[in-house]
Design a protein around this motif. Sequence first.
Motif, PDB file in Angstrom:
ATOM      1  N   ALA A  19       0.847  -1.191   0.000  1.00 45.48           N
ATOM      2  CA  ALA A  19       0.000   0.000   0.000  1.00 45.48           C
ATOM      3  C   ALA A  19       0.885   1.243   0.000  1.00 45.48           C
ATOM      4  O   ALA A  19       2.068   1.191   0.337  1.00 45.48           O
ATOM      5  CB  ALA A  19      -0.906   0.002   1.231  1.00 45.48           C
ATOM      6  N   ALA A  20       0.297   2.345  -0.386  1.00 44.98           N
ATOM      7  CA  ALA A  20       0.981   3.637  -0.374  1.00 44.98           C
ATOM      8  C   ALA A  20      -0.025   4.696   0.040  1.00 44.98           C
ATOM      9  O   ALA A  20      -1.213   4.588  -0.255  1.00 44.98           O
ATOM     10  CB  ALA A  20       1.555   3.961  -1.750  1.00 44.98           C
ATOM     11  N   ARG A  21       0.452   5.687   0.747  1.00 47.19           N
ATOM     12  CA  ARG A  21      -0.394   6.806   1.155  1.00 47.19           C
ATOM     13  C   ARG A  21       0.144   8.056   0.479  1.00 47.19           C
ATOM     14  O   ARG A  21       1.350   8.316   0.507  1.00 47.19           O
ATOM     15  CB  ARG A  21      -0.357   6.959   2.677  1.00 47.19           C
ATOM     16  N   MET A  22      -0.763   8.779  -0.178  1.00 46.23           N
ATOM     17  CA  MET A  22      -0.347  10.009  -0.856  1.00 46.23           C
ATOM     18  C   MET A  22      -1.493  11.000  -0.865  1.00 46.23           C
ATOM     19  O   MET A  22      -2.647  10.618  -0.675  1.00 46.23           O
ATOM     20  CB  MET A  22       0.139   9.711  -2.280  1.00 46.23           C
ATOM     21  N   LEU A  27      -1.400  12.214  -6.236  1.00 42.62           N
ATOM     22  CA  LEU A  27      -2.142  11.269  -7.062  1.00 42.62           C
ATOM     23  C   LEU A  27      -2.388  11.834  -8.458  1.00 42.62           C
ATOM     24  O   LEU A  27      -2.235  11.145  -9.467  1.00 42.62           O
ATOM     25  CB  LEU A  27      -3.470  10.923  -6.378  1.00 42.62           C
ATOM     26  N   LEU A  28      -2.738  13.111  -8.524  1.00 43.99           N
ATOM     27  CA  LEU A  28      -3.017  13.755  -9.805  1.00 43.99           C
ATOM     28  C   LEU A  28      -1.769  13.906 -10.676  1.00 43.99           C
ATOM     29  O   LEU A  28      -1.873  14.059 -11.892  1.00 43.99           O
ATOM     30  CB  LEU A  28      -3.682  15.108  -9.587  1.00 43.99           C
ATOM     31  N   LYS A  29      -0.595  13.867 -10.073  1.00 40.61           N
ATOM     32  CA  LYS A  29       0.658  13.983 -10.826  1.00 40.61           C
ATOM     33  C   LYS A  29       1.104  12.652 -11.440  1.00 40.61           C
ATOM     34  O   LYS A  29       2.028  12.632 -12.247  1.00 40.61           O
ATOM     35  CB  LYS A  29       1.772  14.512  -9.917  1.00 40.61           C
ATOM     36  N   LEU A  30       0.451  11.548 -11.073  1.00 42.41           N
ATOM     37  CA  LEU A  30       0.840  10.245 -11.613  1.00 42.41           C
ATOM     38  C   LEU A  30       0.492  10.157 -13.093  1.00 42.41           C
ATOM     39  O   LEU A  30      -0.534  10.649 -13.533  1.00 42.41           O
ATOM     40  CB  LEU A  30       0.114   9.116 -10.863  1.00 42.41           C
ATOM     41  N   ASN A  31       1.381   9.542 -13.849  1.00 39.74           N
ATOM     42  CA  ASN A  31       1.120   9.292 -15.260  1.00 39.74           C
ATOM     43  C   ASN A  31       1.834   8.015 -15.669  1.00 39.74           C
ATOM     44  O   ASN A  31       2.486   7.375 -14.849  1.00 39.74           O
ATOM     45  CB  ASN A  31       1.531  10.490 -16.129  1.00 39.74           C
ATOM     46  N   VAL A  36       5.169   4.162  -7.938  1.00 43.09           N
ATOM     47  CA  VAL A  36       4.547   4.365  -6.625  1.00 43.09           C
ATOM     48  C   VAL A  36       5.269   3.457  -5.645  1.00 43.09           C
ATOM     49  O   VAL A  36       5.293   2.234  -5.815  1.00 43.09           O
ATOM     50  CB  VAL A  36       3.032   4.028  -6.656  1.00 43.09           C
ATOM     51  N   LYS A  37       5.895   4.045  -4.636  1.00 41.44           N
ATOM     52  CA  LYS A  37       6.654   3.292  -3.635  1.00 41.44           C
ATOM     53  C   LYS A  37       5.677   2.647  -2.648  1.00 41.44           C
ATOM     54  O   LYS A  37       4.899   3.343  -1.988  1.00 41.44           O
ATOM     55  CB  LYS A  37       7.612   4.228  -2.905  1.00 41.44           C
TER      56      LYS A  37
END
Length: 92
Positions: A19-22, A27-31, A36-37
């Motif tokens: 799991a990861a917490r962000m 989240l919106l910057k992911l592409n 994701v660590k």
Amino acid sequence: MDLDLVLDVSVTMQVVLGAARMSVAELLKLNRGSIVKLDTKVGDPIDVVVNGRVIARGEIVVLDQDDQRFGVTLTEIATPNSKLNAKKAKAA
């Protein structure tokens, strides 16, 4: 108990790698290609969940190096009298 009545009932099985917490902004910057660590390290046990309940733990194994397929070797299985608690998600 006659288990024949439920043997064809479908269940949802998940293998939880981590799991990861962000934040929403992160989240919106992911592409495509983003990494994701996760909170799980290589070699850590992973949860096997059926219908939302942890029923086992195991380790990821490579099944077929040519096709890059993975599987899970079960190392711990819940019994009817004991429960396995899901690993708690930590902040990444």
